[in-house]
Design an enzyme around this catalytic site. Structure first.
Site, PDB file in Angstrom:
ATOM      1  NE  ARG A  16      -3.258  -2.548   0.073  1.00 11.51           N
ATOM      2  CZ  ARG A  16      -3.412  -3.062  -0.192  1.00 11.51           C
ATOM      3  NH1 ARG A  16      -2.439  -3.601  -0.423  1.00 11.51           N
ATOM      4  NH2 ARG A  16      -4.498  -4.673  -0.471  1.00 11.51           N
ATOM      5  NE  ARG A  75       0.862   9.506  29.692  1.00 13.06           N
ATOM      6  CZ  ARG A  75       1.164   9.098  30.823  1.00 13.06           C
ATOM      7  NH1 ARG A  75      -0.121   8.472  31.007  1.00 13.06           N
ATOM      8  NH2 ARG A  75       2.250   9.073  31.261  1.00 13.06           N
ATOM      9  CG  ASP A 132       8.849  14.198  30.202  1.00 14.92           C
ATOM     10  OD1 ASP A 132      10.246  14.373  30.041  1.00 14.92           O
ATOM     11  OD2 ASP A 132       8.507  13.467  31.090  1.00 14.92           O
ATOM     12  CG  ASN A 133      13.746  16.488  30.374  1.00 17.59           C
ATOM     13  OD1 ASN A 133      14.731  16.921  30.071  1.00 17.59           O
ATOM     14  ND2 ASN A 133      13.361  15.217  29.962  1.00 17.59           N
ATOM     15  CB  CYS A 175      17.889  24.830  15.812  1.00 15.58           C
ATOM     16  SG  CYS A 175      18.561  26.107  16.435  1.00 15.58           S
ATOM     17  CB  CYS A 178      16.214  28.941  15.710  1.00 17.15           C
ATOM     18  SG  CYS A 178      17.120  29.345  15.096  1.00 17.15           S
ATOM     19  CB  CYS A 191       1.558  13.358  32.252  1.00 13.60           C
ATOM     20  SG  CYS A 191       2.431  13.819  30.290  1.00 13.60           S
ATOM     21  CB  CYS A 248      20.717  30.855  17.109  1.00 15.07           C
ATOM     22  SG  CYS A 248      20.180  29.043  18.084  1.00 15.07           S
TER      23      CYS A 248
END
Length: 257
Positions: A16, A75, A132-133, A175, A178, A191, A248
């Site tokens: 596919r 999740r 997550d940080n 990046c 920036c 979370c 930057c």
């Protein structure tokens, strides 16, 4: 990345994709020869890893130091109830092997930093930052800029998600630094403190996988210089444009070399 010949089983499995003019046999063979590094096997990394494995990316490198907890299962769909207590990279490797045994999965049970991070990024054709940080995101960004490796970044908390693509191979591509300064909050909200709507991480993680696949096959059309945000309460998308920062401290000097 060297290209491999597809077997009859692969031609059927990926038929596919091969039917799509933008992919075809050439694009699918590129995926089979590619390496993707996924940093973080939580809510974002779970769907991203599943889609990359199912799509036939030949080598997936998974980096995460955490273990599966019961609260993750709401999740983090790559993990299962019977893998609670295992390292997330081992749990994910088991699930991915069941999804596609043709894919090589390398598990790095560590929080990548320093030389190890640089080496992992340098060996990849694309990096998905599913952490997550902010410290990790900035460290991954620096390594991607230094090695000219495309970076696909995602974040999600509560009902709010964000997504961006950075390609240091292109001189005019900004990046992550920036867009976001390194000073300030070290996290956009764990979370465990603020909660997260389960389908949100699926949406953002799937978008990360989609852009990673497009980058690997050389399809083009990546939303460079744009931060896409999603408010899933109202299902409202916004696209915010930003430019490369000439001052930057991460990418400006390299661009002038």
């Amino acid at each position: 990345m060297p290209e491999l010949d597809l077997s009859d089983d692969e031609l059927l499995r990926y038929s596919r994709h091969i039917l799509l003019d933008e992919i075809g046999i050439e694009g699918q063979t590129r995926l089979a020869s590619a390496t993707a590094l996924i940093v973080g096997l939580g809510g974002l990394g779970s769907p991203a890893a599943l889609y990359l494995a199912s799509a036939g990316v030949g080598r997936l490198v998974l980096a995460d130091a955490d273990k599966v907890e019961l609260s993750n299962l709401q999740r983090q769909i790559v993990h299962r109830q019977d893998t609670v207590g295992q390292l997330k990279v081992d749990s994910a490797r088991q699930t991915l092997a069941g999804a596609n045994s043709l894919v090589e999965v390398v598990a790095l049970p560590e929080r990548l930093a320093g030389d190890a991070l640089h080496a992992a990024v340098a060996s990849a054709d694309v990096v998905l930052d599913c952490s997550d940080n902010f410290p990790t995101r900035h460290a991954v960004n620096r390594a991607c800029v230094a090695t000219a490796t495309p970076l696909v970044s995602g974040a999600a908390v509560r009902f709010d998600g964000q997504f961006a693509v950075f390609d240091p191979r292109q001189a005019d591509s900004p990046c992550y630094r920036c867009l976001f300064a390194e000073e300030g909050d070290v996290s956009d909200g764990p979370c465990a403190t603020f909660g997260v709507f389960a389908p949100l991480v699926g949406i953002i993680g799937a978008m990360q996988a989609a852009e990673a696949l497009k980058l690997l096959i050389g399809m083009g059309g990546a939303p460079l210089g744009r931060l896409l945000t999603l408010d899933l309460r109202s299902h409202e998308w916004r696209s915010l444009r930003f430019a490369k920062d000439p001052a930057c401290p991460v990418c400006a000097q390299l661009a002038s070399l």
